[in-house]
Design an enzyme around this catalytic site. Structure first.
Site, PDB file in Angstrom:
ATOM      1  N   ASP A  55       0.491  -1.536   0.152  1.00  0.00           N
ATOM      2  CA  ASP A  55       0.047   0.016   0.045  1.00  0.00           C
ATOM      3  C   ASP A  55       0.708   0.753   0.150  1.00  0.00           C
ATOM      4  O   ASP A  55       1.646   1.319   1.340  1.00  0.00           O
ATOM      5  CB  ASP A  55      -0.879   0.093   1.269  1.00  0.00           C
ATOM      6  CG  ASP A  55      -1.684   0.855   0.995  1.00  0.00           C
ATOM      7  OD1 ASP A  55      -2.028   2.040  -0.028  1.00  0.00           O
ATOM      8  OD2 ASP A  55      -3.215   1.118   2.475  1.00  0.00           O
ATOM      9  N   CYS A  94      -5.917   3.892  -4.533  1.00  0.00           N
ATOM     10  CA  CYS A  94      -6.327   2.315  -3.911  1.00  0.00           C
ATOM     11  C   CYS A  94      -6.917   1.662  -3.799  1.00  0.00           C
ATOM     12  O   CYS A  94      -7.224   0.516  -4.293  1.00  0.00           O
ATOM     13  CB  CYS A  94      -6.257   2.051  -2.779  1.00  0.00           C
ATOM     14  SG  CYS A  94      -6.502   3.370  -0.847  1.00  0.00           S
ATOM     15  N   HIS A 149     -10.868  -3.146   1.574  1.00  0.00           N
ATOM     16  CA  HIS A 149     -11.609  -1.114   0.949  1.00  0.00           C
ATOM     17  C   HIS A 149     -11.977  -0.790  -0.283  1.00  0.00           C
ATOM     18  O   HIS A 149     -11.492  -0.559  -0.882  1.00  0.00           O
ATOM     19  CB  HIS A 149      -9.492  -0.124   0.718  1.00  0.00           C
ATOM     20  CG  HIS A 149      -9.990   0.912   0.867  1.00  0.00           C
ATOM     21  ND1 HIS A 149      -9.252   2.461   1.248  1.00  0.00           N
ATOM     22  CD2 HIS A 149     -11.418   1.823   1.569  1.00  0.00           C
ATOM     23  CE1 HIS A 149      -9.309   2.985   0.997  1.00  0.00           C
ATOM     24  NE2 HIS A 149     -10.450   3.344   1.835  1.00  0.00           N
ATOM     25  N   ASP A 283      -0.280  -0.477  -4.444  1.00  0.00           N
ATOM     26  CA  ASP A 283      -1.469  -0.047  -5.052  1.00  0.00           C
ATOM     27  C   ASP A 283      -1.215   1.261  -5.993  1.00  0.00           C
ATOM     28  O   ASP A 283      -2.390   1.479  -6.569  1.00  0.00           O
ATOM     29  CB  ASP A 283      -2.282  -0.214  -4.155  1.00  0.00           C
ATOM     30  CG  ASP A 283      -2.040   0.507  -3.049  1.00  0.00           C
ATOM     31  OD1 ASP A 283      -0.863   1.212  -3.298  1.00  0.00           O
ATOM     32  OD2 ASP A 283      -3.138   0.852  -2.372  1.00  0.00           O
TER      33      ASP A 283
END
Length: 541
Positions: A55, A94, A149, A283
């Site tokens: 991330d 993301c 997410h 990402d």
């Protein structure tokens, strides 16, 4: 979070729609299973597949991608024994990247072009068919471990999107250098805690992954391991804090590398390394402005949230021992949209044919070195729903942005429009000679500019653009059906209620955390000392 769910008729309708969607998807999966059934009952078993996603890791934050400060021997070894992709693209933030990975489509097409706010009733539409669901047609065991997410409501959870097992968070883990809101942590659909220990996440996600591999080593499995690090707030594990000598961000990356090594060693110990396709990627680019908690895009311009190369070009590695060529450097245009088609092909499965799929199966291009065809003649760079740039071959065109556009929540929020900056003219770059995107060649090659604009118009018609719905774009999932226009959500009564709950919880946590650090019986480390000052400022103490 769950206390904020709407109890209106719309929620019941969404649940009914979800049931219908599940029935339709079950029918789809059954049809695929029948159509893919080998005439020979001894149908070959596909490889195990592990997709590791970090991330906010920058393009320059691996040794194999040029880092001279961060040591990543285990991930670098994946590149040495596999394929390193130099021109691999994602979305600049993301959630869209994750939607693109699971569906094989540009995020605006799949109805998830942007990050949604804490407690919002939106998520990846249950009508979308994920790579996990596709792999279920080949009897894969599937797990999502780490950061989801793509919707906090139960109807959008991983267990409803093709994953047999989930362990992790449905939300982002933070937006500031230190904790600032609760992060509900789940095992499957059971809430474990509202305040997980960030410093244990990388370790615990790896432990869960190793356990999943152990439980499923006799059958094909798909593991989607989505680490929360090095997204802020950066909390390396206790054994890694200060270990790199180059700050918290580097500590977090080196911890990830060590844990990737553990996973590879597990595959070797179980004798399944050669039958496992491992993919590693980030990402989006690094999140700038957080000091030692920010990474590096290397020589690339820009960072997360932007469509400069530093925001959308990330490190990517694929290793499938004795199947993919070792040490290959692949420099054609590829992207996260290619992951689902590639994984499906490796497993002997098929992508759905009832919708447009943007990605390509990369295996033929990698395996046939004499293949002069390219996976993509053109690649589109969206920030939310805003088509900001397009690349074809060595050429990349950024479209003029003479003014900062208003943010459109759920489509192109303020973090995209405010970070876009002003471009008074079209900018054309030759990425073969100018990877830093510094020399505008638009006036020298007007025919190239026009050709790329023509390509962009096709995308606008098909996928959409800021304020324009494409003919083949699909809707976001929602449990708040009274609100037809998603851009108006922040002004709704629902959003005001959720925001009040969030702010109340944040303030309560900040006070508790301040008291704990202030009254600590042991000396604070440098991170804790800085954190204490952070809460002092937040609480006006």
């Amino acid at each position: 979070m769950n206390s904020s769910k709407p109890t209106s008729k719309s929620s019941q309708i969404m649940k009914m729609d979800s049931i219908i969607s599940k029935i339709l998807r079950t029918i789809f999966i059954f049809i695929i299973m029948v159509s893919c059934k080998s005439k020979d009952s001894k149908e070959p078993i596909g490889p195990n597949i592990i997709f590791i996603l970090t991330d906010d890791q920058g393009y320059g934050d691996l040794g194999s991608f040029g880092s001279e400060t961060i040591e990543t021997p285990n991930i670098d070894n994946l590149a040495k024994e596999g394929v390193r992709f130099t021109d691999f693209y994602v979305h600049p933030i993301c959630s869209p990247t994750r939607a693109a990975f699971l569906t094989g489509c540009y995020a605006p097409r799949a109805g998830f072009p942007d990050v949604h706010l804490w407690g919002s009733p939106f998520g990846l539409n249950p009508d979308e068919i994920t790579i996990a669901e596709i792999l279920k047609t080949k009897n894969y065991s599937t797990a999502c471990i780490g950061k989801w997410h793509l919707g906090d409501e139960d109807v959008f959870a991983p267990n409803q999107q093709g994953f047999d097992y989930f362990y992790g968070i449905r939300l982002v883990n933070g937006t500031q250098k230190f904790e600032n809101f609760s992060v509900p942590f789940y095992r499957n659909d059971s809430l474990l805690t509202m305040r997980p220990d960030h410093s244990r996440m990388t370790h615990d996600f790896t432990e869960e992954s190793l356990s999943f591999i152990d439980r499923n080593k006799q059958n094909p499995f798909f593991l989607y391991l989505a680490y929360t690090m090095p997204h802020v707030p950066v909390y390396p594990g206790e054994n890694f804090r200060g270990k790199s000598g180059h700050g918290l961000y580097a500590d977090a990356i080196e911890e990830i590398d060590w844990n990737v090594g553990r996973i590879v060693e597990k595959l070797k110990a179980e004798g399944i390394e050669e039958n496992t396709l491992i993919i590693f990627a980030s990402d989006n680019g690094p999140w700038a402005g957080f000091g030692e908690q920010s990474g590096s895009a290397g020589e690339l311009r820009g960072s997360k949230i932007t469509t400069w190369e530093g925001g959308v070009r990330v490190p990517m590695i694929m290793k499938w021992k004795n199947t993919l060529p070792a040490g290959l450097v692949y420099s054609e245009i590829t992207g996260v949209i290619d992951m689902a088609p590639t994984i499906a092909a490796a497993a002997g499965a098929s992508m759905p044919d009832d919708r447009v799929i943007d990605g390509k199966n990369l295996l033929p291009y990698i395996l046939d070195q004499k293949n002069e065809k390219k996976p993509h003649d053109v690649y589109y760079h969206y920030a939310g729903t805003w088509l900001q740039a397009v690349r074809s071959g060595k050429w990349k065109l950024h479209f003029a942005r003479p003014e900062i556009r208003p943010g459109r929540y759920g489509e192109c929020a303020g973090w995209h429009t405010n970070n876009a900056g002003i471009l008074n003219e079209d900018l054309l770059f030759n990425l073969e000679t100018d990877i830093e995107e510094t020399k505008n060649l638009a006036s020298e090659f007007p025919e190239i500019v026009q050709e790329l604009k023509n390509m962009a118009q096709m995308a606008r018609d098909d996928i959409g653009d800021y304020g324009i719905k494409g003919k083949n774009s699909r809707p976001t999932g929602s449990t708040y059906l009274e609100l037809i226009d998603i851009t108006q959500y922040p002004n709704s009564e629902y959003a005001r209620k959720v925001e009040k709950e969030m702010l109340t919880e944040m303030l309560d946590f900040q006070r508790k955390r301040f008291d704990k650090l202030s009254n600590s019986n042991k000396p604070l480390n440098s991170q804790e000392s800085e954190e204490l000052e952070f809460y002092k400022e937040k609480l006006n103490l």
